[in-house]
Write an enzyme that holds these catalytic residues in place. Sequence first.
Site, mmCIF file in Angstrom:
data_model
loop_
_atom_site.group_PDB
_atom_site.id
_atom_site.type_symbol
_atom_site.label_atom_id
_atom_site.label_comp_id
_atom_site.label_asym_id
_atom_site.label_seq_id
_atom_site.Cartn_x
_atom_site.Cartn_y
_atom_site.Cartn_z
ATOM 1 N N GLY A 142 4.267 7.708 8.399
ATOM 2 C CA GLY A 142 4.317 8.723 8.794
ATOM 3 C C GLY A 142 3.574 7.845 10.214
ATOM 4 N N ASP B 115 1.159 5.491 -2.885
ATOM 5 C CA ASP B 115 1.728 5.011 -2.035
ATOM 6 C C ASP B 115 1.700 3.850 -1.297
ATOM 7 O OD1 ASP B 115 -0.221 6.653 -0.861
ATOM 8 O OD2 ASP B 115 -0.085 5.813 1.194
ATOM 9 N N ASP C 250 0.840 -2.575 4.000
ATOM 10 C CA ASP C 250 -0.323 -1.379 4.552
ATOM 11 C C ASP C 250 -1.915 -1.583 4.671
ATOM 12 O OD1 ASP C 250 1.938 -0.104 4.680
ATOM 13 O OD2 ASP C 250 1.436 1.168 2.773
#
Length: 564
Positions: free
Chosen positions: A254, A426, A436
């Site tokens: 995103g 994810d 992340d």
Amino acid sequence: PSLQRISSSYKCMSLHLSLLVVLMTVCGTGIHAEKQRIQPNLSLRGSKTVGFLSPRMPLPSQSLGRLSGVARQEAVKQPRVRSAKRNFHQHMPLGRVSYGLLHFWTQTAKSGHVVIGMRKGRATVLPPRGKTSCSMSAGAESASTLDSLNFDNKFIKELPGDPISEHDVIEGNKCRQVMGAAYSLVMPTKVAQPELVAVSAECAELLGLTMEDCYSQRFADIMAGNELLPGSKPFAANYGGHQFGSWAGQLGDGRAMSLGEVLNSSGERWELQLKGAGPTPYSRNSDGRAVLRSSVREFLCSEAMHHLGIPTARALSLVKTGDQVVRDMFYNGDAKPEPGAIVCRVAPSFLRFGSFELYNLRGEPDLLADLLKFTLQRDFPTIWAEHGRTIDTAAVEMLREICKTSAKMIAGWMRVGFVHGVMNTDNMSVLGLTIDYGPYGWLDNYDLKWTPNTTDAGRRRYCFGNQPLIGLWNLVQLANALYPIVEDAAPLEEVLKQYQESFDAEISRVQQLKLGLTSWSLEPDKRLFEDLEQLLQAEETDMTIFFRRLADLPVSEEVEEEEG
């Protein structure tokens, strides 16, 4: 027992700067997929926070046996306890870092350069304030090493892409559901004034880049997305995931986009990914940008974790954009503009558990099979060479390897007191890499229930002590995603045991080193560490300080073995 030394808690003190914790709000809405076939009892409600010790994970079959004798065979010929200080540095990655960390010290030279680290006697240096171009070598090369980057881009060459983005990249950047595709071609959104903040000399060396090129304005422009290198084809990956235990559907990159995959002179593959370079089809109506404070945290922690010996994505560069990004820092409705920034993340692959989950739960079996074959060939070539003719067996063996690497990674987190904060599927790498870096944190006082993620403050699903169990829960979701390929739950359930076996072995090794013991007797020493863990919690003792001070205790060279 007497004490030898610690293997160090290695916690990153320099990360306890005055940087504020980034809060990450993730919606856990969605439905549970009906296709899941593997159903071990892994409910977290009412379960004990398991902490640093073996997670005591309920599995489809009976609990696993004890740690094999392999670990106990190491160093058994030596006295049980040795000098703490004499051997301390044998287990500390010094030189490039101090006490296992990036050693960030600041020394302003007359030229205005700032030294932020050393590697093999060579300084990692930032340019003078207000400048982004400086010469740091004797004699310039005729050609830029930036232009010599060898883009391979295997991912977008061999997997199906988003037809809309391939026809019109600008139109393809719009947020939408992307069906039947592993990625979308995208274009970074240009920024006002790229300015280099930091660069990792070691990461640049992996790619074959000179520091002279890294300090050029062109490098800042490229790492901000304002210029594309020859061979670069930016894309955003399509994947889904379980967020806080619920299926969230399509997620995807995103606010990240990959510039491409680069092969270095040694044949190693490195994917370059910009975080904060603008919207993609997977941005879910957000701006796809990142702020400076969160970007600094990611840059520092990525490199620190590498030097702590924990598998992780690396960070090549940190660039300020010159733009303002509006964020609600404290989630209190008071959104304000902040300086924008972009981090270039580097890893062999950014494939996630959710990459497989999406195609399974969407009912796209051909794409699932294509992704599995691609992943085996590119990221698990040994398994593909041995089992490629029987894809179901290869899938099981790939899961086995992912269980091993995930267990090692999470045991590393527990060793240093690291809390990821958002262990959604994810955010789980198929290569067992820490990726992340969002609302992560490090333990101060030893608290198994601590989480840095205020979104999770109520349930504490991803708290420090739950991380080993969550690792298994996530692996079960990956096994469910592979079920349509294997078509038999039994081998998948059997291979999931590998996770606890690997975790038990690694966490026993970690506990042995942290207590400074040269041998490990599973039951009594495990109880010793469990007693210690209870004391640390009861006294609210700082984890890092305790284990660091433990290394300073005087220990005699010769210690008589205890009877019995």
